[in-house]
Design a protein around this motif. Structure first.
Motif, PDB file in Angstrom:
ATOM      1  N   UNK A   3       0.836  -1.209   0.000  1.00 11.74           N
ATOM      2  CA  UNK A   3       0.000   0.000   0.000  1.00 11.74           C
ATOM      3  C   UNK A   3       0.868   1.255   0.000  1.00 11.74           C
ATOM      4  N   UNK A   4       2.173   1.092   0.192  1.00 11.22           N
ATOM      5  CA  UNK A   4       3.105   2.222   0.166  1.00 11.22           C
ATOM      6  C   UNK A   4       3.705   2.442  -1.220  1.00 11.22           C
ATOM      7  N   UNK A   5       3.190   1.709  -2.208  1.00  9.70           N
ATOM      8  CA  UNK A   5       3.589   1.878  -3.606  1.00  9.70           C
ATOM      9  C   UNK A   5       2.305   2.104  -4.397  1.00  9.70           C
ATOM     10  N   UNK A   6       2.132   3.323  -4.897  1.00  6.94           N
ATOM     11  CA  UNK A   6       0.904   3.692  -5.598  1.00  6.94           C
ATOM     12  C   UNK A   6       1.271   4.085  -7.027  1.00  6.94           C
ATOM     13  N   UNK A   7       0.523   3.531  -7.977  1.00 12.01           N
ATOM     14  CA  UNK A   7       0.780   3.785  -9.390  1.00 12.01           C
ATOM     15  C   UNK A   7      -0.514   4.179 -10.088  1.00 12.01           C
ATOM     16  N   UNK A   8      -0.415   5.183 -10.937  1.00 13.05           N
ATOM     17  CA  UNK A   8      -1.526   5.596 -11.772  1.00 13.05           C
ATOM     18  C   UNK A   8      -0.980   5.848 -13.172  1.00 13.05           C
ATOM     19  N   UNK A   9      -1.830   5.642 -14.188  1.00 12.01           N
ATOM     20  CA  UNK A   9      -1.384   5.904 -15.552  1.00 12.01           C
ATOM     21  C   UNK A   9      -2.489   6.562 -16.361  1.00 12.01           C
ATOM     22  N   UNK A  10      -2.046   7.242 -17.413  1.00 11.28           N
ATOM     23  CA  UNK A  10      -2.989   7.958 -18.279  1.00 11.28           C
ATOM     24  C   UNK A  10      -2.374   8.048 -19.671  1.00 11.28           C
ATOM     25  N   UNK A 136      -4.182  14.443 -15.121  1.00 12.34           N
ATOM     26  CA  UNK A 136      -5.171  15.212 -15.887  1.00 12.34           C
ATOM     27  C   UNK A 136      -4.659  16.631 -16.152  1.00 12.34           C
ATOM     28  N   UNK A 137      -4.066  17.251 -15.137  1.00 12.40           N
ATOM     29  CA  UNK A 137      -3.520  18.604 -15.308  1.00 12.40           C
ATOM     30  C   UNK A 137      -2.336  18.593 -16.279  1.00 12.40           C
TER      31      UNK A 137
END
Length: 145
Positions: A3-10, A136-137
């Motif tokens: 839970x201390x490794x967070x990944x998001x992609x776009x 998004x920004x």
């Protein structure tokens, strides 16, 4: 998965070089920050990041404070990572694809000493949302520039 490794992609409809230029420019970090904590760059740092560069940012989470970051990974147009003074890292990986670039943002706090305070302070809950807003920004910035 920690839970201390967070990944998001776009997927962003822009060349990796344009996206990387924004990420490598500390003066633009406050423009694309989705957490609303990055207030601006500190004077005296590099205008553009590079491997080993040290740069400071003015921050605000309730109270104002300053951070010092060090670029730990740098591959022009592809990857940039900086380490925060707490040993947390922020990384961006850019993968050119047809019609644009897949951008992956990652926050890694597995090496943070005292990481037990991150959950009660809300970072594990807030960072995924902030990262999605940042991406998004970033997309808005590079596609409207």
């Amino acid at each position: 998965m920690s839970s201390y490794l967070i990944t998001r992609e776009r997927f962003i409809n822009a060349p990796a070089s344009d996206i990387f230029e924004v990420l490598a420019t500390p003066a633009l970090h406050s423009v694309i920050d989705g957490s609303d904590t990055v207030q601006g760059e500190q004077p005296g740092g590099p205008q553009r990041l590079y491997q080993g560069a040290k740069f400071g940012m003015d921050m605000r989470i309730g109270a104002k404070y300053k951070t010092l970051n060090t670029v730990t990974e740098f591959e022009e147009g592809r990857r940039i990572t900086w380490r925060h003074f707490t040993k947390a890292t922020w990384s961006y990986l850019l993968e050119p694809r047809d019609g644009g670039t897949l951008v992956t943002e990652q926050w890694d706090a597995r090496s943070v000493t005292g990481k037990v305070v991150l959950r009660p302070m809300g970072f594990l809950r807030k960072n995924p949302i902030a990262m999605e807003k940042t991406l998004a920004k970033l997309e808005d910035y590079v596609t409207k520039a």
